[in-house]
Design a protein around this motif. Structure first.
Motif, PDB file in Angstrom:
ATOM      1  N   ALA A  26     -27.846  -4.270   6.810  1.00  0.00           N
ATOM      2  CA  ALA A  26     -28.122  -4.903   5.519  1.00  0.00           C
ATOM      3  C   ALA A  26     -27.160  -6.064   5.276  1.00  0.00           C
ATOM      4  O   ALA A  26     -27.563  -7.123   4.790  1.00  0.00           O
ATOM      5  CB  ALA A  26     -28.028  -3.874   4.393  1.00  0.00           C
ATOM      6  N   SER A  27     -25.901  -5.886   5.632  1.00  0.00           N
ATOM      7  CA  SER A  27     -24.920  -6.972   5.468  1.00  0.00           C
ATOM      8  C   SER A  27     -25.286  -8.162   6.337  1.00  0.00           C
ATOM      9  O   SER A  27     -25.244  -9.309   5.880  1.00  0.00           O
ATOM     10  CB  SER A  27     -23.519  -6.484   5.833  1.00  0.00           C
ATOM     11  N   TRP A  28     -25.644  -7.901   7.587  1.00  0.00           N
ATOM     12  CA  TRP A  28     -26.043  -8.988   8.473  1.00  0.00           C
ATOM     13  C   TRP A  28     -27.353  -9.616   8.002  1.00  0.00           C
ATOM     14  O   TRP A  28     -27.570 -10.823   8.180  1.00  0.00           O
ATOM     15  CB  TRP A  28     -26.150  -8.510   9.913  1.00  0.00           C
ATOM     16  N   GLY A  29     -28.232  -8.825   7.416  1.00  0.00           N
ATOM     17  CA  GLY A  29     -29.467  -9.371   6.860  1.00  0.00           C
ATOM     18  C   GLY A  29     -29.178 -10.348   5.733  1.00  0.00           C
ATOM     19  O   GLY A  29     -29.831 -11.389   5.619  1.00  0.00           O
ATOM     20  N   LYS A  30     -28.191 -10.018   4.902  1.00  0.00           N
ATOM     21  CA  LYS A  30     -27.798 -10.939   3.825  1.00  0.00           C
ATOM     22  C   LYS A  30     -27.246 -12.236   4.390  1.00  0.00           C
ATOM     23  O   LYS A  30     -27.603 -13.321   3.931  1.00  0.00           O
ATOM     24  CB  LYS A  30     -26.754 -10.279   2.921  1.00  0.00           C
ATOM     25  N   VAL A  31     -26.377 -12.135   5.389  1.00  0.00           N
ATOM     26  CA  VAL A  31     -25.802 -13.327   6.012  1.00  0.00           C
ATOM     27  C   VAL A  31     -26.908 -14.173   6.636  1.00  0.00           C
ATOM     28  O   VAL A  31     -26.974 -15.390   6.430  1.00  0.00           O
ATOM     29  CB  VAL A  31     -24.745 -12.940   7.078  1.00  0.00           C
ATOM     30  N   MET A  89     -38.130 -21.435   7.890  1.00  0.00           N
ATOM     31  CA  MET A  89     -36.760 -20.924   7.765  1.00  0.00           C
ATOM     32  C   MET A  89     -36.506 -20.368   6.361  1.00  0.00           C
ATOM     33  O   MET A  89     -35.870 -19.323   6.214  1.00  0.00           O
ATOM     34  CB  MET A  89     -35.751 -22.026   8.089  1.00  0.00           C
ATOM     35  N   LEU A  90     -36.987 -21.075   5.341  1.00  0.00           N
ATOM     36  CA  LEU A  90     -36.832 -20.582   3.965  1.00  0.00           C
ATOM     37  C   LEU A  90     -37.518 -19.235   3.780  1.00  0.00           C
ATOM     38  O   LEU A  90     -36.938 -18.302   3.215  1.00  0.00           O
ATOM     39  CB  LEU A  90     -37.404 -21.593   2.969  1.00  0.00           C
ATOM     40  N   LEU A  91     -38.751 -19.136   4.252  1.00  0.00           N
ATOM     41  CA  LEU A  91     -39.519 -17.907   4.102  1.00  0.00           C
ATOM     42  C   LEU A  91     -38.850 -16.743   4.816  1.00  0.00           C
ATOM     43  O   LEU A  91     -38.669 -15.664   4.234  1.00  0.00           O
ATOM     44  CB  LEU A  91     -40.941 -18.112   4.638  1.00  0.00           C
ATOM     45  N   SER A  92     -38.452 -16.963   6.064  1.00  0.00           N
ATOM     46  CA  SER A  92     -37.812 -15.868   6.786  1.00  0.00           C
ATOM     47  C   SER A  92     -36.450 -15.530   6.174  1.00  0.00           C
ATOM     48  O   SER A  92     -36.040 -14.367   6.162  1.00  0.00           O
ATOM     49  CB  SER A  92     -37.677 -16.208   8.266  1.00  0.00           C
ATOM     50  N   LEU A  97     -32.909 -11.804   3.315  1.00  0.00           N
ATOM     51  CA  LEU A  97     -32.045 -11.554   2.154  1.00  0.00           C
ATOM     52  C   LEU A  97     -32.569 -10.384   1.321  1.00  0.00           C
ATOM     53  O   LEU A  97     -31.785  -9.541   0.864  1.00  0.00           O
ATOM     54  CB  LEU A  97     -31.948 -12.821   1.310  1.00  0.00           C
ATOM     55  N   ASN A  98     -33.881 -10.322   1.145  1.00  0.00           N
ATOM     56  CA  ASN A  98     -34.468  -9.188   0.421  1.00  0.00           C
ATOM     57  C   ASN A  98     -34.183  -7.872   1.122  1.00  0.00           C
ATOM     58  O   ASN A  98     -33.858  -6.870   0.480  1.00  0.00           O
ATOM     59  CB  ASN A  98     -35.965  -9.380   0.240  1.00  0.00           C
ATOM     60  N   PHE A  99     -34.317  -7.863   2.453  1.00  0.00           N
ATOM     61  CA  PHE A  99     -34.001  -6.642   3.190  1.00  0.00           C
ATOM     62  C   PHE A  99     -32.561  -6.221   2.943  1.00  0.00           C
ATOM     63  O   PHE A  99     -32.275  -5.065   2.634  1.00  0.00           O
ATOM     64  CB  PHE A  99     -34.238  -6.823   4.693  1.00  0.00           C
ATOM     65  N   GLY A 100     -31.639  -7.165   3.094  1.00  0.00           N
ATOM     66  CA  GLY A 100     -30.228  -6.838   2.920  1.00  0.00           C
ATOM     67  C   GLY A 100     -29.909  -6.317   1.533  1.00  0.00           C
ATOM     68  O   GLY A 100     -29.222  -5.302   1.375  1.00  0.00           O
ATOM     69  N   ASN A 101     -30.419  -6.991   0.512  1.00  0.00           N
ATOM     70  CA  ASN A 101     -30.135  -6.563  -0.864  1.00  0.00           C
ATOM     71  C   ASN A 101     -30.753  -5.211  -1.179  1.00  0.00           C
ATOM     72  O   ASN A 101     -30.117  -4.347  -1.786  1.00  0.00           O
ATOM     73  CB  ASN A 101     -30.638  -7.611  -1.850  1.00  0.00           C
TER      74      ASN A 101
END
Length: 156
Positions: A26-31, A89-92, A97-101
């Motif tokens: 999740a942290s890496w997903g946010k990054v 890139m924006l969409l992905s 970011l949604n996954f991480g949060n």
């Protein structure tokens, strides 16, 4: 969480090791999400700058091997290519970011709905990139076939 404590999510047990791995993902997903969003914005800005620069030069210019090119058309093509790449890139980035949060929230609050929503965002992220990779693979194969058949109009 204590090492032996488990939490039941979707009829699966998430122990401390799995919770740590999910928290780390999740942290890496946010990054990844933040960097992808920034990269998408920069790609769109680059497309706009390419079009602007192409419009500033003369309308026709001589290029490789004396061919004449329309700078306005090249600028529009650059805007389209960079714009599409930026939107992807924006969409992905939003999905990552949604996954991480959502995964972080699910682990923090033991909320199965947030975890399901987070996994859904991760699925969307991977689906977007799988489709992109398939399209790129097809384009590369078409290029290889076109080069092998010599329909490119000449060799270097």
């Amino acid at each position: 969480m204590e090492p032996n404590q488990t939490t039941s999510l979707f009829q699966l047990n998430v122990d401390a090791n799995n919770a740590y791995a999910l928290r780390s993902a999740a942290s890496w997903g946010k990054v990844l999400g933040v960097v992808s969003i920034i990269m998408g914005i920069l790609l769109v800005i680059t497309g706009i700058l390419v079009q602007s620069a192409a419009n500033d030069i003369s309308s026709d210019f001589s290029g490789y091997r004396g061919r004449t090119y329309d700078s306005g058309a090249l600028g529009r093509a650059g805007l389209i290519v960079y714009g599409i790449a930026g939107v992807i890139m924006l969409l992905s980035g939003v999905f990552a970011l949604n996954f991480g949060n959502r995964a972080s929230k699910a682990l923090r609050t033991n909320d199965t709905q947030a975890l399901a929503s987070g996994f859904s965002a991760a699925r969307n992220y991977f689906a977007v990139w799988a489709i992109i990779m398939i399209v790129l693979l097809l384009l590369v194969l078409i290029g290889i076939i076109g080069g092998a058949t010599g329909s490119g109009g000449g060799r270097f």
